[in-house]
Design an enzyme around this catalytic site. Sequence first.
Site, PDB file in Angstrom:
ATOM      1  N   LYS A  53       0.824  -1.160   0.140  1.00 34.93           N
ATOM      2  CA  LYS A  53      -0.072   0.167  -0.115  1.00 34.93           C
ATOM      3  C   LYS A  53       0.681   1.139  -0.090  1.00 34.93           C
ATOM      4  O   LYS A  53       1.765   1.309   0.963  1.00 34.93           O
ATOM      5  CB  LYS A  53      -0.849  -0.116   1.014  1.00 34.93           C
ATOM      6  CG  LYS A  53      -1.810   1.365   1.337  1.00 34.93           C
ATOM      7  CD  LYS A  53      -2.670   1.205   2.499  1.00 34.93           C
ATOM      8  CE  LYS A  53      -3.309   2.597   2.883  1.00 34.93           C
ATOM      9  NZ  LYS A  53      -4.214   2.761   4.251  1.00 34.93           N
ATOM     10  N   LYS A  90     -10.155  13.261   7.963  1.00 30.90           N
ATOM     11  CA  LYS A  90      -9.328  12.852   9.230  1.00 30.90           C
ATOM     12  C   LYS A  90      -9.517  13.854  10.230  1.00 30.90           C
ATOM     13  O   LYS A  90      -9.512  15.043   9.689  1.00 30.90           O
ATOM     14  CB  LYS A  90      -8.228  12.220   9.166  1.00 30.90           C
ATOM     15  CG  LYS A  90      -8.114  10.780   8.534  1.00 30.90           C
ATOM     16  CD  LYS A  90      -6.634  10.279   8.485  1.00 30.90           C
ATOM     17  CE  LYS A  90      -6.526   8.832   7.729  1.00 30.90           C
ATOM     18  NZ  LYS A  90      -7.210   7.687   8.738  1.00 30.90           N
ATOM     19  N   ASP A 125       1.609   6.617   5.415  1.00 33.33           N
ATOM     20  CA  ASP A 125       0.575   5.520   5.033  1.00 33.33           C
ATOM     21  C   ASP A 125       1.117   4.633   3.635  1.00 33.33           C
ATOM     22  O   ASP A 125       0.524   3.988   3.154  1.00 33.33           O
ATOM     23  CB  ASP A 125      -0.967   6.273   4.546  1.00 33.33           C
ATOM     24  CG  ASP A 125      -1.801   5.300   4.790  1.00 33.33           C
ATOM     25  OD1 ASP A 125      -1.751   4.208   5.495  1.00 33.33           O
ATOM     26  OD2 ASP A 125      -3.023   5.643   4.500  1.00 33.33           O
ATOM     27  N   ASP A 127     -12.178   7.198   3.516  1.00 35.02           N
ATOM     28  CA  ASP A 127     -10.981   6.852   4.387  1.00 35.02           C
ATOM     29  C   ASP A 127     -10.491   5.433   4.660  1.00 35.02           C
ATOM     30  O   ASP A 127      -9.434   5.229   4.904  1.00 35.02           O
ATOM     31  CB  ASP A 127     -11.045   7.514   5.948  1.00 35.02           C
ATOM     32  CG  ASP A 127      -9.860   7.750   6.588  1.00 35.02           C
ATOM     33  OD1 ASP A 127      -8.719   7.674   6.059  1.00 35.02           O
ATOM     34  OD2 ASP A 127      -9.816   7.771   7.970  1.00 35.02           O
ATOM     35  N   ARG A 168      -7.627  -0.204   1.010  1.00 33.85           N
ATOM     36  CA  ARG A 168      -8.316  -1.635   0.332  1.00 33.85           C
ATOM     37  C   ARG A 168      -8.606  -1.535  -1.140  1.00 33.85           C
ATOM     38  O   ARG A 168      -8.712  -2.393  -1.943  1.00 33.85           O
ATOM     39  CB  ARG A 168      -9.352  -2.195   1.300  1.00 33.85           C
ATOM     40  CG  ARG A 168     -10.733  -1.307   1.305  1.00 33.85           C
ATOM     41  CD  ARG A 168     -11.439  -1.535   2.558  1.00 33.85           C
ATOM     42  NE  ARG A 168     -11.001  -1.152   3.613  1.00 33.85           N
ATOM     43  CZ  ARG A 168     -11.476  -1.411   5.006  1.00 33.85           C
ATOM     44  NH1 ARG A 168     -12.723  -1.833   5.020  1.00 33.85           N
ATOM     45  NH2 ARG A 168     -11.082  -0.610   6.004  1.00 33.85           N
TER      46      ARG A 168
END
Length: 498
Positions: free
Chosen positions: A266, A278, A289, A348, A352
């Site tokens: 990712k 967020k 991230d 958010d 996936r």
Amino acid sequence: MDFSIKALDAKNTIASAKSGCVVVGVFENKKLSKAAKALDGAGEITAALKSGDITGKAGTTLLLRGLKGAAADRVLLVGLGAEETVSEKAIGSAINAAIKALGTVAATDAIIALPLEEVKGRDANWAIRSVVLAGRDAVYRTDAQKSKKDPAWAGPKKLALAVANNAGNKLSLSQAVATANGMELTKELGNLSANVCTPTYLANVAKKLGKDFGFEVEILDRKQMEALKMGSFLSVTNGSEQAPKFIVLKHKGGKAKDAPTVLVGKGITFDTGGISIKAGPGMDEMKYDMCGAGSVLGTFRAIGEMGLKSNVVGIVAACENMPSGRATKPGDIVTSMNGLTIEILNTDAEGRLILCDALTYAERFNPAAVIDVATLTGACIVALGHHNSGVFARDDDAGNALVDALMASGKATGDTAWRLPIGEQYNEQLKSNFADLANIGTPGGASCTAAAFLENFTRKYPWAHVDIAGTAWKSGAAKGATGRPVPMLTNFLIGRAG
Ligand code: BES
Ligand code: MN
Ligand code: ZN
């Protein structure tokens, strides 16, 4: 920091070794390790233990100078605990304490003569890696973007390990150094700010790795992703001005016919949450991230350097998750590359959405196994804290061989992981009234529903998912990327290469 092997024998003894500092162990019951005994001709070490200047408790240290029985300038005593059988835990803390203490020793070189080959239940390979990873972590500085650099490591820059100079130990040392180099790249990428470490930056790093280590590297741009119908991935990048990159690296170390192991990372270079934005505090940490992507690149750095004899494909799905007038909205429905439609109830839950298309793309390699690595869910930190990564996989009658191998590899390298469940009940939580599935589950088990979502796209090959939300970086005063799970992945791939 440079590492080497210093074989000791009847001629080249620890006592005759010329060095800035030799590091030897002592036990809690006032007993000396073999190496300590060899230096204790005039009884200074025995006296230090008797006086209580060092207790011998695991992790305690004492620096002595001018020992009569030692040719070295200094002797660093390190506690190994109560027993004379060296436990993994005791030598682990002894190694860390030794490295920490060496940080203030003004010598250019040192010899680690701890009982590295005598650890109960562990081999020299384990101990050598422990020293190398601890040493390299100690010298690492997070100052790439500071104009005034942090003070460098003040201790010895050359560390010799007193172990037998055999082929096995030499291989262990070179693999440990390669692993440390991979971890360093992963830390560096994670720590870089998101205005620098963009998807394009990650693509350039991959290209550079390709040049340096002979990987085939292919970078797909937005147009190519559109042609592949990666509607789910592309929905995440809608709000961003940064070009998305789909990066594929191939390490061809095995036979042409051998099915590759595929690593998928990712690579959200910044996660604002998108329209489901967020909260402000701590949002800076969402530059991390992309640590899944960083660990795939770091693992490639490691296996490239060691010339791993197997085929490995790396896929890095990289983009930003930003709000804007063009951004994906809650309720939007997109079609993924494998045809499943997805109702995006929360923008958010974007990891996936990029991973599912990357996992579909992975099918074309007819993989022997696919492992995806992602800072996927905050819930994984709630479940496992910062100690263990979460591992997920389908079950078969015998459990899951991939999970077992990953967890064993994590245990061997101190980069541990713990299994969490997926299955039909979690899939039920992902039902949508309007699409094939929703991108978030009903409340409860958010790490498991995230993994269950991914599972829908992995049915053509053996697969495991590693959630590294809690392990990829540290918050607080020592904020920074950890380089995990590069040790686990690298060791896992070494094991598969046989
Ligand atoms: N990147 C985050 C996960 C994350 C959060 C990692 C905190 C490390 C620390 C991910 O994209 C995310 O936002 N996940 C959501 C999922 C939720 C909307 C179902 C989360 O965990 O809150
Ligand atoms: Mn998110
Ligand atoms: Zn995210």
